[in-house]
Design an enzyme around this catalytic site. Structure first.
Site, mmCIF file in Angstrom:
data_model
loop_
_atom_site.group_PDB
_atom_site.id
_atom_site.type_symbol
_atom_site.label_atom_id
_atom_site.label_comp_id
_atom_site.label_asym_id
_atom_site.label_seq_id
_atom_site.Cartn_x
_atom_site.Cartn_y
_atom_site.Cartn_z
ATOM 1 N N ASP A 286 82.416 72.878 38.639
ATOM 2 C CA ASP A 286 82.281 73.760 37.520
ATOM 3 C C ASP A 286 83.175 72.870 36.693
ATOM 4 O O ASP A 286 83.960 72.135 36.817
ATOM 5 C CB ASP A 286 82.855 74.639 37.780
ATOM 6 C CG ASP A 286 83.423 76.448 36.148
ATOM 7 O OD1 ASP A 286 82.958 75.064 35.616
ATOM 8 O OD2 ASP A 286 84.038 76.815 35.813
ATOM 9 N N ASN B 110 73.879 64.413 31.877
ATOM 10 C CA ASN B 110 72.715 65.793 31.679
ATOM 11 C C ASN B 110 73.616 67.153 31.361
ATOM 12 O O ASN B 110 73.269 67.988 30.793
ATOM 13 C CB ASN B 110 71.668 66.156 32.411
ATOM 14 C CG ASN B 110 71.188 67.316 32.081
ATOM 15 O OD1 ASN B 110 70.207 66.799 30.937
ATOM 16 N ND2 ASN B 110 70.525 68.388 33.313
ATOM 17 N N TYR C 125 78.107 73.927 20.209
ATOM 18 C CA TYR C 125 76.712 73.156 20.529
ATOM 19 C C TYR C 125 76.801 71.550 19.756
ATOM 20 O O TYR C 125 77.044 70.397 20.095
ATOM 21 C CB TYR C 125 75.740 73.652 20.311
ATOM 22 C CG TYR C 125 75.053 72.694 21.362
ATOM 23 C CD1 TYR C 125 75.093 72.721 22.627
ATOM 24 C CD2 TYR C 125 73.689 72.694 20.839
ATOM 25 C CE1 TYR C 125 73.987 72.063 22.919
ATOM 26 C CE2 TYR C 125 72.972 71.593 21.128
ATOM 27 C CZ TYR C 125 72.587 71.292 23.090
ATOM 28 O OH TYR C 125 71.924 70.937 23.013
#
Ligand SMILES: NC(=O)c1ccc[n+]([C@@H]2O[C@H](COP(=O)([O-])OP(=O)(O)OC[C@H]3O[C@@H](n4cnc5c(N)ncnc54)[C@H](OP(=O)(O)O)[C@@H]3O)[C@@H](O)[C@H]2O)c1
Length: 272
Positions: free
Chosen positions: A77, A104, A171
């Site tokens: 994580d 990624n 984001y």
């Protein structure tokens, strides 16, 4: 678009990738799984990371098993920044070194800046999308240096690093940050033979977004805004990643490779 199913067909295209040891983070679904498929076809040995989706990583393994390449999976994580060093040590040990790192893994978080309290979500997004790649890249570069070996890093950012829209404060900030990190690391580490580039995908339907993006109205809106006339595929992203990892781009570092079917070139990002 024709799909690439001939498993050996990429080895003549990227011959130097055969046998290369590549860590792909976030390979349990979507673009990461597409990258694993294409890189396995190119003959890479793979360390595939996942977080919360063991079934997904099993599916990825199943998809690439015919390639016959050596593969190992590892869980972590990345919002637990204290666990990243141990994870990387394990990844490095699998094949006694790595030639490439593909950052990624990422979370696509959305919320309106004024309507929601974004602070917690912002911190989480920052950790997974930017701080984790920063730490993984730094560890990768240090280990390459210690072994006196070159290396290649591909950071999966997004067109949101360049042009964005409502809902994406957290984001888009992390993706713009990732593109900046790409440039800084390229500048600092070029002298050690380490190349660093970003891949900036546009709209690529993945398991997480199939339901929304294939609704006829949504498809009309998004695909209609793309000069290429279609969504991107995870395989498009895998091929571009293979290109960035390969010697075909040996003079390319500090660049952002945008793959978006022309969406932001036209400058008409649709309203969400
Ligand atoms: N799809 C697009 O249109 C698009 C466009 C531009 C950029 N991107 C970027 O492409 C990358 C992959 O996204 P995707 O679209 O393929 O979505 P996805 O299928 O949801 O994949 C996200 C991957 O990130 C991993 N991940 C999520 N939270 C994590 C955490 N806390 N720690 C470690 N790993 C974590 C997931 O692992 P588990 O599932 O195992 O938890 C999964 O493997 C992301 O960086 C995204 O920003 C996607």
């Amino acid at each position: 678009m024709p799909s690439r199913t001939d498993k050996s067909s990429l080895q003549p295209v990227f011959p130097d990738l055969k046998g290369k040891r590549i860590l792909i983070t976030g390979a349990s679904s979507g673009i990461g799984a597409g990258m694993a498929k294409v890189l396995s076809e190119a003959g890479c040995r793979l360390v595939l990371h996942y977080h919360s989706n063991p079934e997904g990583i099993s599916r990825t393994l199943d998809e690439i098993k015919d390639s016959g390449v050596e593969v190992q999976t590892l869980q972590c994580d990345f919002s637990r920044l204290d666990q990243i060093e141990e994870f990387f040590e394990q990844a490095w040990a699998v094949f006694a070194g790595l030639d490439g790192l593909v950052n990624n893994a990422g979370v696509v978080t959305k919320s309106l800046s004024l309507a929601d309290d974004q602070a917690k979500e912002f911190d989480y997004t920052l950790a997974v999308n930017l701080q984790a790649p920063y730490r993984l890249s730094t560890l990768f570069a240090k280990y390459c240096l210690a072994d006196d070996k070159p290396g290649v890093i591909v950071n999966n950012s997004s067109i949101h690093g360049q042009a964005t829209c409502e809902w994406f404060a957290a984001y888009a900030s992390t993706k713009a940050g990732l593109d900046a990190l790409t440039k800084v690391h390229a500048v600092e580490w070029g002298q050690y033979g380490i190349r660093v580039n970003s891949l900036a995908p546009g709209v690529v339907p993945v398991e997480r977004t199939f339901d929304v993006l294939y609704q006829p109205a949504m498809e009309k809106k998004w695909v209609g805004a793309m000069p290429a006339g279609r969504y991107g595929s995870v395989e498009d992203m895998g091929l571009a990643t293979a290109y960035l990892l390969s010697d075909a781009t040996s003079w390319m570092t500090g660049s952002v490779l945008t793959l978006d079917g022309g969406l932001i070139a036209r400058g008409n990002y649709p309203h969400r």
